[in-house]
Scaffold this active site. Structure first.
Site, short mmCIF file in Angstrom:
data_model
loop_
_atom_site.label_atom_id
_atom_site.label_comp_id
_atom_site.label_asym_id
_atom_site.label_seq_id
_atom_site.Cartn_x
_atom_site.Cartn_y
_atom_site.Cartn_z
CG ASP A 36 67.49 42.98 16.35
OD1 ASP A 36 66.63 42.60 17.18
OD2 ASP A 36 67.95 42.24 15.48
CG ASP A 279 91.22 27.61 59.16
OD1 ASP A 279 91.02 26.54 59.76
OD2 ASP A 279 90.33 28.42 58.89
N GLY A 414 79.93 31.37 54.88
CA GLY A 414 79.08 30.24 55.26
C GLY A 414 79.51 29.72 56.62
CG LEU A 415 83.58 28.79 59.35
CD1 LEU A 415 83.35 27.35 59.73
CD2 LEU A 415 85.07 29.06 59.26
S1 SF4 Z 1 65.31 37.26 18.29
FE1 SF4 Z 1 66.96 38.05 17.03
S2 SF4 Z 1 66.00 39.49 15.63
FE2 SF4 Z 1 64.58 39.11 17.27
S3 SF4 Z 1 64.98 40.75 18.74
FE3 SF4 Z 1 66.19 39.00 19.38
S4 SF4 Z 1 68.11 39.33 18.44
FE4 SF4 Z 1 66.71 40.64 17.38
#
Ligand code: SF4
Length: 551
Positions: A36, A279, A414-415
């Site tokens: 994480d 314009d 785009g124009l």
């Molecule tokens: S699902 Fe949740 S716990 Fe798992 S890696 Fe992603 S953020 Fe982290």
């Protein structure tokens, strides 16, 4: 469960990180598995902050699950306290840690830390990032805000707080600067901006201001509503995105404070300039599709419809908490809102509606690219481009200028492509013509003086010599594009006897049209005059023909 490659929002603990990172002296202890820590990169790689987020992860591994993960959490909290010495601590779990059911709030309480500890309950499987940020800021306010003295000190000017800006916010840094300037010009002092750049002491003082400005309801509204309930502190309902909304915001602030409303917009409000430009009607009726967070989508629909004169053909949001607001807004434009966090559904809708412009997130930018539709990014999720080195707010009058440029330029590009496509085969604008503004040796238009083809060294049917190391170039033409030749290009000889003649006024008017479309305009007008049986082309015929062909 649906696996997806891309999401508009992260899990709610990323929202909590956005609040902790925005503040100056809050630390977040996050019960989370090893992987994480990736979330740090959002702040260091996308926002390019000079420091890592103030987050201590417990980083438990699979082998820890058989042991005491609660103790792991307590150690992490103790170490964070000793190392970072924060003024307040947030504690909570990420998605996976939620499943092991340790109780970070209770565990932290048992440590009897000397600072306020705010336990976050963020249900990762039902809620997302913005809700996580909102809930974190709201809980911080509930735990930290002090009741103001009954007798408010007499102030020379009214004061307000700005609520909602956070780390990883879409242009939050510049919006805060712009709106602070605007409030100051009105005669209002900004006491606290929170959570962005706020300290714990700042948050403690929130209730002392006269009112709150909610810049981003997704993050600041819950706290503002609580402050109103607790301390009778009003808050603004208008988000100053776009010129009209900025004027409404000014009116709302003046009503709240009793300050006089300014007679006119400040000098940096440029909307009038564009509205008066020749314009300006080019944008009228452009079909636009809008998708993003609720605040930016609702505001963009208003700007598109009222300020640009676009037609809103579809809109939607990933902000489920604000689905009702977006649905109500969509009804005003006669469309049904798409509420989803699945970008594939958004792509399907865009494919069906085939808008001429998409106002969306980075994901819609990719969709637009795939479908060849001009696009401007109006909302988070953020990308490195959303943290420009230059000043580029979205809010206030300068923000309206930025929005105008960001939305209109993809259309004008785009124009440009459209023009190139339209004139590719044109004698004045064919692929072989060199740019005239560079004073090039572009050949004069073929119909002015017949071009004698350079003699080929070999007849076409003859086999091409293979001995020459370089292709044999045709002799270079020496006739450059002079005023004279431009004139000749623009005024071809009257061909057929039944062709209408040009009145001197109409000729003069034709001369005002840029040279590279003048020939086309002349031919179209003559064709129109012939079809209508008009003998003399007047200025009026010229404009009737223009209207006829632009239908
Ligand atoms: S699902 Fe949740 S716990 Fe798992 S890696 Fe992603 S953020 Fe982290």
């Amino acid at each position: 469960m649906q696996l997806t490659l891309w999401t508009y929002e992260g899990p709610p603990h990323v929202g909590a990180m956005r609040v902790a990172t925005a503040m100056t002296d809050v630390h977040y202890v996050l019960h989370a598995p090893q992987g994480d820590t990736y979330a740090d990169l959002l702040f260091t790689m996308i926002e390019r902050l000079p420091r890592r987020p103030p987050v201590t992860y417990t980083t438990f591994q699979a082998r820890d699950l058989g042991g005491d993960t609660a103790e792991l959490f307590k150690d992490a909290a103790r170490q964070a306290m000793a190392r970072f010495n924060p003024a307040a601590m947030l504690v909570g779990s990420s998605c996976t840690a939620e499943l092991i059911q340790d109780d970070p709030g209770g565990l932290a309480q048992a440590l009897q830390l000397s600072i306020p500890v705010v336990a976050l309950e963020l249900p990762s499987y039902q809620r997302k990032e913005n809700w996580g940020a909102s809930e974190t800021f709201y809980q911080l306010c509930r735990h930290l805000v002090h009741k103001p003295a009954t007798e408010k000190p007499v102030k020379a000017r009214p004061t307000c707080n700005i609520l909602g800006p956070s780390a990883l916010g879409f242009r939050h840094r510049d919006d805060v600067k712009e709106i602070t300037q605007l409030l100051n010009q009105l005669g209002v002092d900004v006491a606290v901006v929170a959570p962005l750049s706020a300290s714990v002491t700042d948050v403690q003082k929130l209730a002392e201001a006269d009112f709150n400005v909610v810049l981003y309801p997704e993050i600041g509204l819950a706290a503002a509503q609580w402050l109103q309930r607790q301390f009778d502190q009003p808050y603004t309902k208008t988000v100053p995105l776009g010129s009209h909304a900025t004027r409404d915001f000014i009116a709302e602030v003046c009503t709240l404070t009793g300050l006089p409303q300014p007679a006119q917009d400040p000098s940096n409000a440029h909307a009038h300039w564009y509205a008066k430009s020749v314009d300006s009607t080019y944008l009228t009726g452009k079909r636009v599709y809008i998708f993003g967070d609720a605040t930016h989508v609702v505001a963009a629909a208003r700007i598109a419809s009222q300020e640009m004169d676009f037609e809103v053909v579809g809109m939607g949001t990933y902000s489920r908490e604000f689905a009702r607001e977006v649905r109500d807004c969509a009804k005003r434009y006669g469309v049904e809102a798409l509420i989803t966090d699945d970008y594939l559904e958004v792509e399907d809708q865009i494919q069906t509606l085939q808008p001429e412009l998409i106002l969306g997130t980075q994901m819609e930018r990719h969709i637009a690219k795939r479908q060849g539709i001009p696009c401007a990014v109006i909302s988070a999720p953020v990308h490195v481009q959303d943290f420009p080195a230059r000043y580029a707010p979205q809010m206030g009058f300068e923000g309206a200028n930025v929005l105008f440029d960001t939305w209109v330029h993809p259309l004008m590009m785009g124009l440009e492509e459209h023009l190139i496509g339209m004139f590719r085969e044109d004698f004045e604008f064919h692929a072989g013509a060199a740019p005239s503004h560079l004073g090039s040796t572009r050949p004069a238009a073929e119909n002015v003086a017949p071009i004698v083809a350079a003699p080929l060294s070999t007849p076409r049917s003859a086999p091409v010599a293979t001995t020459s190391p370089m292709p044999v170039a045709a002799p270079a033409r020496t006739d450059t594009l002079t005023t004279d030749t431009v004139q000749k290009v623009a005024v071809p000889a009257q061909a057929a006897s039944n062709q209408a003649t040009w009145s001197p006024e109409a000729e003069k008017e034709l001369g005002k049209i840029p040279f590279f479309v003048r020939g086309k305009a002349r031919r179209n007008t003559e064709r129109f005059a012939q079809d209508q049986g008009v003998a003399t082309i007047t200025v009026e015929t010229l404009y009737d023909a223009k209207a006829h062909f632009s239908r």
